[in-house]
Scaffold this motif. Structure first.
Motif, PDB file in Angstrom:
ATOM      1  N   ARG A 163      42.172  25.115  42.075  1.00 52.82           N
ATOM      2  CA  ARG A 163      43.600  24.959  42.315  1.00 52.82           C
ATOM      3  C   ARG A 163      44.157  26.186  43.039  1.00 52.82           C
ATOM      4  O   ARG A 163      43.649  27.298  42.894  1.00 52.82           O
ATOM      5  CB  ARG A 163      44.323  24.730  40.998  1.00 52.82           C
ATOM      6  CG  ARG A 163      43.857  23.455  40.299  1.00 52.82           C
ATOM      7  CD  ARG A 163      44.737  23.067  39.152  1.00 52.82           C
ATOM      8  NE  ARG A 163      44.323  21.776  38.606  1.00 52.82           N
ATOM      9  CZ  ARG A 163      44.992  21.129  37.648  1.00 52.82           C
ATOM     10  NH1 ARG A 163      46.100  21.639  37.162  1.00 52.82           N
ATOM     11  NH2 ARG A 163      44.542  19.970  37.221  1.00 52.82           N
ATOM     12  N   LEU A 164      45.193  25.969  43.809  1.00 52.47           N
ATOM     13  CA  LEU A 164      45.745  27.021  44.652  1.00 52.47           C
ATOM     14  C   LEU A 164      46.155  28.238  43.835  1.00 52.47           C
ATOM     15  O   LEU A 164      45.868  29.377  44.203  1.00 52.47           O
ATOM     16  CB  LEU A 164      46.939  26.476  45.442  1.00 52.47           C
ATOM     17  CG  LEU A 164      47.548  27.425  46.468  1.00 52.47           C
ATOM     18  CD1 LEU A 164      46.501  27.782  47.524  1.00 52.47           C
ATOM     19  CD2 LEU A 164      48.776  26.787  47.109  1.00 52.47           C
ATOM     20  N   ASP A 165      46.841  28.010  42.721  1.00 53.05           N
ATOM     21  CA  ASP A 165      47.280  29.100  41.856  1.00 53.05           C
ATOM     22  C   ASP A 165      46.507  28.984  40.545  1.00 53.05           C
ATOM     23  O   ASP A 165      47.071  28.702  39.493  1.00 53.05           O
ATOM     24  CB  ASP A 165      48.789  29.008  41.625  1.00 53.05           C
ATOM     25  CG  ASP A 165      49.337  30.271  40.975  1.00 53.05           C
ATOM     26  OD1 ASP A 165      48.682  31.321  41.105  1.00 53.05           O
ATOM     27  OD2 ASP A 165      50.390  30.194  40.336  1.00 53.05           O
ATOM     28  N   ASN A 166      45.193  29.190  40.606  1.00 49.79           N
ATOM     29  CA  ASN A 166      44.340  28.891  39.458  1.00 49.79           C
ATOM     30  C   ASN A 166      44.569  29.856  38.304  1.00 49.79           C
ATOM     31  O   ASN A 166      44.949  31.014  38.502  1.00 49.79           O
ATOM     32  CB  ASN A 166      42.876  28.872  39.890  1.00 49.79           C
ATOM     33  CG  ASN A 166      42.287  30.253  40.010  1.00 49.79           C
ATOM     34  OD1 ASN A 166      41.829  30.834  39.029  1.00 49.79           O
ATOM     35  ND2 ASN A 166      42.300  30.802  41.229  1.00 49.79           N
ATOM     36  N   ALA A 167      44.272  29.379  37.099  1.00 50.05           N
ATOM     37  CA  ALA A 167      44.560  30.134  35.883  1.00 50.05           C
ATOM     38  C   ALA A 167      43.613  31.313  35.669  1.00 50.05           C
ATOM     39  O   ALA A 167      43.847  32.132  34.780  1.00 50.05           O
ATOM     40  CB  ALA A 167      44.495  29.196  34.675  1.00 50.05           C
ATOM     41  N   PHE A 168      42.553  31.417  36.460  1.00 46.40           N
ATOM     42  CA  PHE A 168      41.573  32.498  36.280  1.00 46.40           C
ATOM     43  C   PHE A 168      41.754  33.607  37.316  1.00 46.40           C
ATOM     44  O   PHE A 168      40.877  34.444  37.494  1.00 46.40           O
ATOM     45  CB  PHE A 168      40.158  31.915  36.357  1.00 46.40           C
ATOM     46  CG  PHE A 168      39.887  30.869  35.319  1.00 46.40           C
ATOM     47  CD1 PHE A 168      39.613  31.217  34.010  1.00 46.40           C
ATOM     48  CD2 PHE A 168      39.929  29.515  35.649  1.00 46.40           C
ATOM     49  CE1 PHE A 168      39.384  30.257  33.047  1.00 46.40           C
ATOM     50  CE2 PHE A 168      39.698  28.541  34.692  1.00 46.40           C
ATOM     51  CZ  PHE A 168      39.429  28.907  33.383  1.00 46.40           C
ATOM     52  N   ARG A 169      42.883  33.637  37.965  1.00 45.97           N
ATOM     53  CA  ARG A 169      43.101  34.557  39.073  1.00 45.97           C
ATOM     54  C   ARG A 169      43.112  36.020  38.630  1.00 45.97           C
ATOM     55  O   ARG A 169      42.836  36.917  39.448  1.00 45.97           O
ATOM     56  CB  ARG A 169      44.414  34.220  39.780  1.00 45.97           C
ATOM     57  CG  ARG A 169      45.647  34.320  38.892  1.00 45.97           C
ATOM     58  CD  ARG A 169      46.891  33.745  39.561  1.00 45.97           C
ATOM     59  NE  ARG A 169      48.074  33.833  38.720  1.00 45.97           N
ATOM     60  CZ  ARG A 169      48.402  32.915  37.808  1.00 45.97           C
ATOM     61  NH1 ARG A 169      47.623  31.866  37.626  1.00 45.97           N
ATOM     62  NH2 ARG A 169      49.501  33.058  37.077  1.00 45.97           N
ATOM     63  N   SER A 203      38.598  34.454  40.814  1.00 46.50           N
ATOM     64  CA  SER A 203      39.308  35.663  40.415  1.00 46.50           C
ATOM     65  C   SER A 203      39.773  36.449  41.639  1.00 46.50           C
ATOM     66  O   SER A 203      39.038  36.586  42.617  1.00 46.50           O
ATOM     67  CB  SER A 203      38.401  36.549  39.560  1.00 46.50           C
ATOM     68  OG  SER A 203      39.014  37.796  39.314  1.00 46.50           O
ATOM     69  N   ARG A 204      40.999  36.969  41.564  1.00 45.04           N
ATOM     70  CA  ARG A 204      41.525  37.818  42.629  1.00 45.04           C
ATOM     71  C   ARG A 204      41.368  39.305  42.315  1.00 45.04           C
ATOM     72  O   ARG A 204      41.861  40.157  43.047  1.00 45.04           O
ATOM     73  CB  ARG A 204      42.995  37.478  42.876  1.00 45.04           C
ATOM     74  CG  ARG A 204      43.185  36.044  43.380  1.00 45.04           C
ATOM     75  CD  ARG A 204      44.641  35.692  43.517  1.00 45.04           C
ATOM     76  NE  ARG A 204      44.823  34.256  43.758  1.00 45.04           N
ATOM     77  CZ  ARG A 204      45.985  33.623  43.642  1.00 45.04           C
ATOM     78  NH1 ARG A 204      47.070  34.306  43.292  1.00 45.04           N
ATOM     79  NH2 ARG A 204      46.066  32.326  43.862  1.00 45.04           N
ATOM     80  N   HIS A 205      40.694  39.571  41.209  1.00 48.25           N
ATOM     81  CA  HIS A 205      40.403  40.969  40.878  1.00 48.25           C
ATOM     82  C   HIS A 205      39.475  41.546  41.939  1.00 48.25           C
ATOM     83  O   HIS A 205      38.651  40.840  42.514  1.00 48.25           O
ATOM     84  CB  HIS A 205      39.756  41.044  39.492  1.00 48.25           C
ATOM     85  CG  HIS A 205      39.673  42.431  38.937  1.00 48.25           C
ATOM     86  ND1 HIS A 205      38.630  43.280  39.216  1.00 48.25           N
ATOM     87  CD2 HIS A 205      40.497  43.117  38.105  1.00 48.25           C
ATOM     88  CE1 HIS A 205      38.818  44.425  38.589  1.00 48.25           C
ATOM     89  NE2 HIS A 205      39.944  44.351  37.908  1.00 48.25           N
ATOM     90  N   ARG A 206      39.605  42.828  42.174  1.00 47.24           N
ATOM     91  CA  ARG A 206      38.823  43.453  43.238  1.00 47.24           C
ATOM     92  C   ARG A 206      37.309  43.305  43.019  1.00 47.24           C
ATOM     93  O   ARG A 206      36.551  43.039  43.949  1.00 47.24           O
ATOM     94  CB  ARG A 206      39.190  44.941  43.348  1.00 47.24           C
ATOM     95  CG  ARG A 206      38.468  45.680  44.475  1.00 47.24           C
ATOM     96  CD  ARG A 206      38.916  47.121  44.588  1.00 47.24           C
ATOM     97  NE  ARG A 206      38.512  47.915  43.429  1.00 47.24           N
ATOM     98  CZ  ARG A 206      39.329  48.310  42.454  1.00 47.24           C
ATOM     99  NH1 ARG A 206      40.618  47.989  42.510  1.00 47.24           N
ATOM    100  NH2 ARG A 206      38.896  49.023  41.447  1.00 47.24           N
ATOM    101  N   SER A 207      36.843  43.460  41.787  1.00 46.62           N
ATOM    102  CA  SER A 207      35.400  43.383  41.518  1.00 46.62           C
ATOM    103  C   SER A 207      35.149  42.761  40.139  1.00 46.62           C
ATOM    104  O   SER A 207      34.778  43.458  39.192  1.00 46.62           O
ATOM    105  CB  SER A 207      34.759  44.766  41.593  1.00 46.62           C
ATOM    106  OG  SER A 207      35.443  45.676  40.737  1.00 46.62           O
ATOM    107  N   PRO A 208      35.378  41.454  39.997  1.00 37.00           N
ATOM    108  CA  PRO A 208      35.159  40.804  38.697  1.00 37.00           C
ATOM    109  C   PRO A 208      33.675  40.797  38.327  1.00 37.00           C
ATOM    110  O   PRO A 208      32.796  40.782  39.199  1.00 37.00           O
ATOM    111  CB  PRO A 208      35.676  39.380  38.927  1.00 37.00           C
ATOM    112  CG  PRO A 208      35.479  39.144  40.388  1.00 37.00           C
ATOM    113  CD  PRO A 208      35.761  40.477  41.032  1.00 37.00           C
TER     114      PRO A 208
END
Length: 530
Positions: A281-287, A311-316
């Motif tokens: 999803r575009l705004d996913n809950a795991f971002r 994930s939008r984290h730099r280095s998940p």
């Protein structure tokens, strides 16, 4: 703070001012009117209240209390209430068949069975009487069930003072997944499951440690020992929020996850598979997630990749643990966006190195038990101070898996020259022609429409591949392309998720699936160490 006495854990955390906010996807079964938002002091009060209910039902120090109910974190709250009384809780998954539950309850011989009306009714329809092995039965969600106690019968009873026990006395009984039949009961002590396991998780390790600002998501099977250990550590680590998910339905899970986006996730492999559509999803809950954790079973590369990319984290990081109910974690391995898929490097079947200081591994010949050279497959033995006490009711079976200080895991693996362990299969499933797990990894890479790939051994002829897809269909041309270059396989069978028999942790019951599809009760290996 480090955990010790599980009977007063919630009280101690409340007294220290731990301000973790707990969010549930549905109310607790033992507090149906309590809502879905809880504080640590409120949870402490619920544990004390539950201890009073158990005492009113006749539980005393030294008794066993069996807990069999719908999946929820209140499994562990009830267990802590029993521990507070000096009793030994036995947490049994309601996902088990009526016959399996009746067998395990007979081995537990509880003073009290804590259950629900639905669980009793399901067992009755299967001609299993779950109340027979216990002196009394408490139904947490209904009054007036014949021959049982209900909430009205125990409400308002003041809990007695906490009872202390030896660190080496039995603390809790859980069970193994049960992929090959009736699960084994496993008894742990305070020293093994709390002192050796939970306390080591209470360190705020760089990158992978829980932070006070974290929102922890746990989507687990709460009847199993992993969550009892997790309860001890998470209460002491005091993150900002804890989110408890009891469903694997993405449509039901999404509102809670969007309301409280997690930064740290621990979930069953099956939960990761079922919730995977949410990652698209575009705004996913795991971002916001920086750490994903998995244990219990293999997670295949496409699933790992989907979450790390979401994930939008730099280095998940994906933290993969391998261990058993009897031992706790034995190895850890970390995957990143560049290492997760096994397209280069050791791949996801490489489980990493033994836990430093705490664990040693040895790979031996399954017949002679002599060590095999590095790089050759063999049976994995483990040595750890976290090893459980016994299999209640099956002590001879426990003794047969011990070789002095070493524990027979029943897994076939290769010990690499760098000290890492590459898992091939459970011994009961292993074939000399191929590794089922590695073959499943490759098939899932080549068949994006597959939710899950399962390779079964034990029947005559080549291994049988089973493909789980959304509609139970598989394109023949795509299949032929996918198996190019692989060892011979039988013609595939396509099923939907619900067609596949599973354990309470979502593991495939391979022997049951083989019998369902072929009528054969067979195994690829000997099955001596299941």
């Amino acid at each position: 703070m480090k955990p010790h006495d599980m009977g007063v854990l919630f009280d101690e955390c409340a007294d220290r001012g731990h301000a973790t906010a707990v969010h549930l996807d549905r109310p607790f079964d033992i507090a149906p009117d309590g809502g879905t938002h809880w504080t640590v002091p409120q949870l402490a009060a619920l544990v004390r209240e539950s201890a009073g209910h158990l005492a009113a039902a006749g539980v005393r120090a030294g008794d066993r209390v069996a807990i069999v109910k719908e999946n929820h974190w209140d499994y562990d709250l009830l267990a802590c209430a029993a521990v507070r009384l000096g009793a030994v809780p036995a947490q049994l998954s309601a996902h088990l068949s009526g016959d399996a539950l009746a067998t395990l309850l007979a081995r537990v011989a509880p003073k009290l069975l804590v259950t629900s009306a639905n669980v009793l009714e399901r067992a009755r329809r299967a001609d299993a009487d779950l109340t027979a092995p216990s002196a009394a039965t408490l139904v947490v969600d209904a009054d007036g069930v014949p021959g049982t106690l209900g909430p009205a019968d125990v409400r308002g009873h003041r809990p007695p003072a906490p009872v202390r026990r030896s660190d080496d006395a039995p603390l809790v009984i859980n069970h193994t997944s049960g992929t090959t039949g009736v699960p084994k009961l496993v008894a742990h002590s305070t020293r093994t499951i709390i002192g050796k396991l939970a306390r080591s998780e209470c360190v705020r390790y760089p990158k992978i440690g829980v932070r006070r600002t974290d929102t922890l998501l746990n989507a687990n099977s709460f009847a199993h020992g992993r969550t009892f250990c997790w309860t001890a550590s998470v209460l002491c680590l005091a993150p900002a929020r804890v989110v408890v998910l009891t469903t694997q339905d993405p449509l039901r899970a999404d509102p809670l996850l969007r309301a409280h986006p997690p930064t740290f996730v621990e979930a069953l492999p099956s939960a990761y598979v079922r919730l995977r559509p949410l990652t698209e999803r575009l705004d996913n809950a795991f971002r916001n997630v920086r750490v994903f954790g998995s244990t219990y079973d293999a997670v295949h590369p496409p699933v790992i990749r989907a979450y790390l990319v979401a994930s939008r984290h730099r280095s998940p990081l994906w933290m993969q643990g391998w261990g058993q109910t009897e031992t706790g974690p034995l190895t850890f391995r970390f995957h990143t966006r560049t290492s997760d898929g096994g397209l280069g490097g050791p791949g996801v079947r490489n489980l990493g190195r033994p836990v430093p200081v705490r664990t040693r591994l040895r790979v031996v010949d399954p017949q002679t038990f002599r060590p095999v050279p590095r790089g050759r497959p063999g049976l994995v033995l483990a040595r750890t101070g976290a090893r459980a006490l016994t299999y209640p009711g099956e002590e001879a079976r426990w003794a047969a898996k011990q070789l002095g200080d070493w524990w027979n895991t029943g897994d076939i693996a290769v010990h690499r020259r760098d000290g890492s362990v590459e898992l091939l299969d459970r011994e009961v499933d292993h074939s000399s022609e191929l590794s089922c797990l590695s073959t499943e990894d490759l098939l899932e890479e080549r068949l994006p429409q597959a939710l899950e790939c399962i390779v079964l051994t034990g029947a005559e002829g080549p291994p049988l591949p089973v493909l789980v897809t959304a509609d139970g269909r598989l394109d023949a041309e795509q299949w032929r392309a996918a198996v190019r270059g692989l060892p011979p396989l039988a013609d595939p069978v396509a099923l939907t998720w619900d067609d596949v028999p599973r354990t309470g942790t979502g593991k495939v019951r391979r022997s049951a699936l083989l019998q369902q599809l072929t009528g054969v009760e067979g195994t690829g290996g000997t099955g001596r160490w299941t």
